[in-house]
Design a protein around this motif. Structure first.
Motif, short mmCIF file in Angstrom:
data_model
loop_
_atom_site.label_atom_id
_atom_site.label_comp_id
_atom_site.label_asym_id
_atom_site.label_seq_id
_atom_site.Cartn_x
_atom_site.Cartn_y
_atom_site.Cartn_z
N GLY A 7 0.80 -1.22 0.00
CA GLY A 7 0.00 0.00 0.00
C GLY A 7 0.83 1.26 0.00
O GLY A 7 0.31 2.35 -0.26
N LEU A 8 2.12 1.14 0.30
CA LEU A 8 3.02 2.30 0.27
C LEU A 8 3.95 2.18 -0.92
O LEU A 8 4.48 1.10 -1.20
CB LEU A 8 3.84 2.37 1.56
N GLN A 9 4.16 3.29 -1.60
CA GLN A 9 5.04 3.28 -2.77
C GLN A 9 5.88 4.54 -2.80
O GLN A 9 5.51 5.58 -2.23
CB GLN A 9 4.23 3.17 -4.06
N GLY A 10 7.01 4.43 -3.48
CA GLY A 10 7.84 5.60 -3.76
C GLY A 10 8.26 6.36 -2.52
O GLY A 10 8.66 5.80 -1.51
N ASP A 11 8.13 7.69 -2.59
CA ASP A 11 8.59 8.56 -1.53
C ASP A 11 7.80 8.35 -0.24
O ASP A 11 8.33 8.51 0.86
CB ASP A 11 8.50 10.02 -1.96
N GLU A 12 6.50 7.99 -0.36
CA GLU A 12 5.69 7.72 0.83
C GLU A 12 6.26 6.54 1.59
O GLU A 12 6.36 6.56 2.83
CB GLU A 12 4.24 7.45 0.42
N ALA A 13 6.65 5.49 0.87
CA ALA A 13 7.26 4.33 1.51
C ALA A 13 8.59 4.72 2.15
O ALA A 13 8.90 4.29 3.26
CB ALA A 13 7.46 3.22 0.49
N ALA A 14 9.38 5.54 1.46
CA ALA A 14 10.68 5.96 1.98
C ALA A 14 10.53 6.70 3.30
O ALA A 14 11.32 6.51 4.23
CB ALA A 14 11.41 6.83 0.96
N ARG A 15 9.50 7.54 3.42
CA ARG A 15 9.27 8.26 4.68
C ARG A 15 8.92 7.28 5.80
O ARG A 15 9.34 7.46 6.96
CB ARG A 15 8.17 9.30 4.50
#
Length: 348
Positions: free
Chosen positions: A123-131
């Motif tokens: 459910g998390l991808q890209g920059d959102e996952a990185a945070r």
């Protein structure tokens, strides 16, 4: 009908026992008869200080008796960084080969005194996952697949991650990159089938979410191997289900194919069984090639031809992580991995 009111006596609420006191390193030191510094050196595996084996044993026995474990956050404060290596769980189905690689890597990192944490980021991808990863303050992050961009790398480094490594088909700015050459896997399969005289080659494209990242480069590798030869490449969408394989096998002869590269061994075994159930002779009518060189493929009849894939050594990758953690200011490196060679068996 008469009703009688009965008052139930109140039962006293049992008092909860007070939680036991959390053991400290001072408790371990008293029980072992050593200083708190010695406890810290032993339990943190400090190599710079020489401590006798009997002393080490007494400290470990005292810690085990008391149920004491070092406080990771406190240790991170003293060192200036944690020893946590965060590995986001792949959001695509992974096969036995990749699982074996991950196990080897985790073992090698633990030998270097890192704690490996797998993070489920569905459910998390890209920059959102990185945070989300950055909130845990890992000292290193190993990202499989794609999705992490330069901004995500920046977020991780600003949070204290000394090493950010990606394992995928594309380079990510600011990160150390292990480029996985899936095109080479497809090229090895295509060149082999061409050399065996096959001219109508199907290429399986799994319908499972996320696998296009790997299957498309493998398809292009087959196309590259057959370009200019007069051979025809046909895309074959296939779900990893018996029903899907049976439907494809039922119309196989109408496709005019005499060979198939089935993405990997698991899809190859699925499709080969369906073809045989439909009466298609393997390899007489259709040659079948997989990838990964799984043991199960050698137990089939006919034995499965495959592309043997050389993943990076878990030990070497762990040493790269450790080197970058120790020297985080170096220029990001790019390493090409995933060597591929054909293993010719009876199915082709």
């Amino acid at each position: 009908m008469r009703y009688v009111m009965v008052q139930l006596p109140k039962q006293p609420v049992p008092s909860s026992p007070a939680p036991p006191a959390v053991p400290t390193s001072a408790d371990v030191a008293r029980l072992a008869g050593v200083s708190r510094a010695t406890v810290s050196y032993v339990l943190n595996n400090t190599r710079a200080v020489r401590i006798s084996e009997p002393t080490r044993r007494r400290v470990h026995e005292a810690a085990e008796e008391l149920g004491y474990v070092p406080h990771a956050a406190a240790r991170s404060l003293r060192a200036g960084h944690s020893r946590m290596v965060l590995m986001p769980a792949p959001n695509v189905p992974v096969g036995a080969l990749y699982s074996q690689f991950l196990n080897e890597l985790q073992w090698a990192l633990s030998r270097l005194d890192y704690t490996v944490v797998q993070y489920g980021s569905i459910g998390l991808q890209g920059d959102e996952a990185a945070r989300a990863w950055a909130e845990l303050r890992p000292v290193a992050v190993l990202v499989p697949g794609a999705g992490l961009g330069p901004q995500g790398v920046h977020v991780l480094k600003r949070s204290g991650a000394r090493a950010v490594l990606t394992l995928g088909p594309e380079r990510v700015e600011g990160a150390h990159t292990l480029l996985l050459d899936h095109d080479g896997v497809g090229h090895s399969a295509g060149a082999h089938l061409l050399a065996r005289g096959r001219r109508g080659v199907g290429v399986v494209l799994p319908l499972e979410d996320g696998l296009a990242l790997y299957s498309r480069p493998r398809l292009e590798g087959v196309r590259r191997a057959l370009r200019g030869t007069g051979a025809v490449v046909t895309e074959l969408p296939l779900a990893y289900e018996e029903e899907s394989a049976a439907r494809l096998a039922a119309r196989w002869r109408s496709l005019g194919l005499d060979a198939v590269f089935a993405y990997n061994d698991e899809y190859a075994m699925l499709l080969m069984r369906a073809l045989q159930d439909e009466g298609v002779d393997v390899p007489g009518e259709t040659a079948v090639v997989g990838a990964d060189d799984l043991m199960l493929g050698r137990l089939l009849r006919p034995r499965l031809s495959t592309v043997h894939i050389e993943l990076p050594s878990g030990r070497e990758l762990a040493e790269l992580v450790d080197r970058v953690v120790r020297d985080p200011g170096g220029v990001p490196e790019v390493h090409r991995v995933l060597g591929a060679r054909i293993v010719h068996r009876e199915s082709s």
